[in-house]
Enzyme design. Structure first.
Site, PDB file in Angstrom:
ATOM      1  N   GLY A 324       0.713  -1.096   0.120  1.00  0.00           N
ATOM      2  CA  GLY A 324      -0.188   0.236   0.078  1.00  0.00           C
ATOM      3  C   GLY A 324       0.890   1.057  -0.204  1.00  0.00           C
ATOM      4  O   GLY A 324       1.849   1.444  -0.582  1.00  0.00           O
ATOM      5  N   SER A 325       1.165   2.004   0.469  1.00  0.00           N
ATOM      6  CA  SER A 325       0.526   3.573   0.460  1.00  0.00           C
ATOM      7  C   SER A 325       2.596   3.751   1.210  1.00  0.00           C
ATOM      8  O   SER A 325       3.143   5.061   1.166  1.00  0.00           O
ATOM      9  CB  SER A 325       0.032   5.041   1.054  1.00  0.00           C
ATOM     10  OG  SER A 325      -1.181   5.074   0.398  1.00  0.00           O
ATOM     11  N   VAL A 326       2.330   3.179   2.108  1.00  0.00           N
ATOM     12  CA  VAL A 326       4.049   3.301   2.446  1.00  0.00           C
ATOM     13  C   VAL A 326       5.033   2.711   1.315  1.00  0.00           C
ATOM     14  O   VAL A 326       5.697   3.543   1.573  1.00  0.00           O
ATOM     15  CB  VAL A 326       3.800   2.117   4.140  1.00  0.00           C
ATOM     16  CG1 VAL A 326       3.457   2.309   5.572  1.00  0.00           C
ATOM     17  CG2 VAL A 326       3.854   1.030   2.839  1.00  0.00           C
TER      18      VAL A 326
END
Length: 716
Positions: A324-326
């Site tokens: 995901g966004s990490v």
């Protein structure tokens, strides 16, 4: 007279009979004696009786081949606290067969079953009646055990039973492993369990460090061959062959028990309250790559084995997931370094169409037209798709390869998965920009984040500080290990860290829940969709992998905390609030270890590299934990900027000069000392203007330079 003659004749006959019988007896005795003599001679010469070799038979009865068990090495934390050590457990059993007697005809079987049951009940967790039922089986048995209650006895329990002097009660000794801290980095330390091999029970590592370093920990068993008497006592001077044991090496981990214990408590609280299907946490010194604490939920207790049947996988290395966004930390740095990021350029947020599919921001309506400088702190998927498109698939793939996505880290834990990178179509390529369509493991992410602390240079995560022999000699010491070449510059790292600070500090940042007033931290949040079993992604508020990564100090990171939480079943609070209940306390502990100007105090000894081939010199430098930069086109090192044997900080840049053509390096971000070191090593004069770090150089990187080049640098 006649009677007298008859009497004499009868006497003469009787005498003759006796004489004959005597002769016969003499002959019989002589024959028997000859037979015995012959038999003794035959036995003495042949050593055979009824086809059986007497020497072998005696050896079988009185010779003992004893295995001398090696002590398995101990596992310690970084400060010498014991995490796993050798121990022994016992199984009690009772002999019931009345033919069992010892050398003095004393009974070696249970003589009074009622009394025996009464006494054993004082030690075993069984009632007297239950023990008595074991001692009186329905069918005849030579010996009986007492179920699980009679196994795993401690030495203290064994000694209590022995003091009772109960006939027929015996013990089997089994090697065991003691894990004194219970639920404590269980999947990292691992498990060693007894396994039988040719009748002998040996501890074998089956998980974690115990398995990966099984050979070093196990050592080598010895043996002893000797003769015993009828009571099994060794006869003097009877030892023939022997080999001493070689005890296993001891392993010191990088884990800090204080941090680890605190992390375990915090994770258990979240697990009990919110019931996530999976929860992972890693705390690392990203300057060096040393893991200070790491755990997961569900977990197990290695001492009692409770929970092992449902949590045998090490999720930190054996499970892969879409981050995901990490993952945007990687995309962001790549776009900046490749020159495709303009912070002031505007783009329309909300949605973007790729190959007929619409990709939305987490806020479906978006925020209108916003600058790319807000794409990272707002965690805009649309903004990152556009950055990926600006880079182009070729450039983006090159950076993913530099980050070694899809490749194992080689961390010292068994069963690491390499992950998957789906890059087959423009849509697949686009979604990787925000961490979907790419599978990683937690250690790969930690390796990528380490570049933030080392001016774009990744370092390998490590769990082992050193391996020490039983005599105290350091057998192997693990050093800071660089992975690949620097992915981005110090300038790029500074921009990424500024974006991570905006995540928590800017009014539009997604990390407000992680804000710690007065604390120097930088953060990136993540919410990854979970692939469904029949294609597509799961729906529902809790069907995500929620995550956060944070570093401190924000401008010069040393420590990193990375948390993931999958599908909390009791999501009574927002995911960010749940994760912050772990993140903030751990980060507070880390901040107390270091202030914003903290430096890594670890020193490394510079090896002798002069005269070696470039490849060999790089290998030796890497093994020693030394950072080097090769100058020139030659094949062998003719000069090194720091002499062999000198102790330097791990982040000191050391130049290796090989001769041939010298190309001008990118000096932006270099210190004055590094510029002087380059000048001394190459004999190429450089004019230095100002103090601080290099901000500008007169000759562009990549151009050939020599002693006549007029190279100058500006420092600020």
């Amino acid at each position: 007279m006649k009677k007298f003659n008859n009497l004499n004749r009868n006497r003469s006959k009787a005498h003759g009979y006796r004489f004959t019988v005597g002769r016969i007896l003499q002959l019989v005795l002589a024959l028997v004696f000859l037979v015995f003599i012959g038999r003794f001679l035959y036995i003495g010469i042949s050593n055979q009786v009824a086809g059986e070799n007497l020497n072998k038979r005696v050896n079988q009865i009185y010779r003992r081949n004893e295995v001398l068990k090696a002590t398995r090495g101990t596992i310690y934390d970084k400060n010498g606290l014991t995490l796993a050590e050798d121990a022994h457990v016992f199984t009690v059993y009772a002999i019931l067969d009345k033919s069992s007697i010892d050398y003095h005809n004393k009974p070696m079987y249970v003589t009074n079953k009622r009394k025996t049951a009464q006494k054993l009940a004082e030690v075993l967790p069984l009632s007297e009646e239950k023990i008595y039922s074991y001692l009186t089986p329905k069918h005849k048995a030579f010996q009986v055990e007492f179920g699980s209650a009679g196994t795993g006895l401690t030495l203290s329990q064994k000694e209590k039973i022995e003091e009772m002097k109960l006939p027929g009660i015996k013990f089997i000794e089994t090697p065991s492993r003691l894990y004194p801290n219970g639920n404590f980095a269980s999947h990292i330390i691992g498990l060693a369990q007894p396994q039988k091999n040719q009748g002998n029970s040996t501890l074998v590592g089956t998980m974690g460090i115990e398995a990966y370093f099984d050979k070093q920990l196990a050592g080598k068993d010895g043996y002893r061959e000797a003769f015993v008497d009828a009571e099994n006592y060794q006869l003097p001077n009877s030892q023939k062959n022997a080999r001493a044991t070689k005890d296993g090496d001891n392993i010191y981990l990088t884990l800090d028990s204080r941090l680890q214990t605190y992390l375990e408590v915090l994770m258990s609280q979240v697990q009990d309250k919110y019931k996530p299907k999976a929860l992972t946490a890693v705390v690392e010194d990203i300057k060096t790559g040393k893991i200070l604490a790491a755990s997961q939920r569900p977990t197990f207790n290695p001492q009692t084995k409770k929970g092992l049947d449902t949590s045998w996988r090490n999720m930190l290395v054996q499970d892969s997931y879409e981050p995901g966004s990490v993952f945007k930390v990687l995309t962001y740095s790549s776009a900046i370094e490749s020159g495709h990021y303009n912070p002031n350029e505007q783009y329309k947020s909300g949605a973007v169409t790729v190959q007929g599919s619409t990709i939305h921001d987490w806020n479906n309506s978006g925020w209108g037209s916003i600058p790319f400088s807000q794409a990272f702190p707002r965690s805009s998927n649309v903004g990152f798709v556009k950055l990926e498109q600006k880079m182009g698939s070729k450039t983006w793939k090159e950076y993913l390869n530099k980050y070694r996505i899809g490749k194992k880290t080689g961390v010292t834990l068994p069963g690491e998965t390499a992950g998957i990178l789906n890059f087959s179509t423009p849509l697949n390529q686009a979604v990787t920009a925000f961490g979907q369509g790419v599978n990683v493991n937690a250690m790969q992410m930690m390796q990528a984040y380490s570049a933030l602390a080392n001016n774009g240079q990744m370092v390998k995560p490590q769990f082992v500080e050193k391996i020490v022999s039983p005599s105290g000699k350091v057998v192997e010491k693990f050093h800071r290990t660089k992975v690949g070449t620097p992915i981005y510059s110090a300038k790029t790292a500074k921009t990424v860290l500024k974006g991570m600070q905006d995540v928590v500090n800017a009014s539009y940042g997604t990390g407000a829940a992680y804000k710690m007033p007065g604390k120097s931290i930088a953060v990136k949040t993540g919410t990854a969709q979970i692939a469904g079993p029949h294609g597509g992604y799961l729906t529902g508020d809790n069907n995500y992998i929620f995550s956060v990564v944070g570093v401190t100090p924000a401008n010069n990171p040393r420590y990193c905390v990375y948390l993931t939480m999958k599908q909390p079943q009791k999501m009574s609070k927002p995911a960010e609030t749940i994760l912050s209940s772990i993140f903030k306390p751990i980060m507070n502990r880390l901040i107390s270890l270091s202030d914003s100007s903290a430096k890594v105090n670890e020193k490394v000894t510079v090896p002798a590299l002069t005269g070696k081939s470039v490849e060999k010199a790089k290998e030796d430098a890497n093994n020693a934990g030394v950072s080097v930069e090769v100058i020139g086109t030659g094949k062998n090192v003719s000069r090194q900027s720091v002499g062999a044997g000198v102790k330097e900080d791990t982040d000191t840049k050391i130049f290796l000069y090989t001769g041939g053509q010298v190309t001008c390096p990118n000096m932006v971000g270099w210190s004055e000392d590094e510029v002087n070191s380059f000048m001394t090593t190459t004999d190429i004069p450089i004019t230095i203007n100002g103090k601080g770090k290099v901000t500008k150089q007169s000759i562009p990187a990549g151009k050939v330079i020599d002693k006549n080049s007029k190279l100058s640098v500006n420092l600020k």
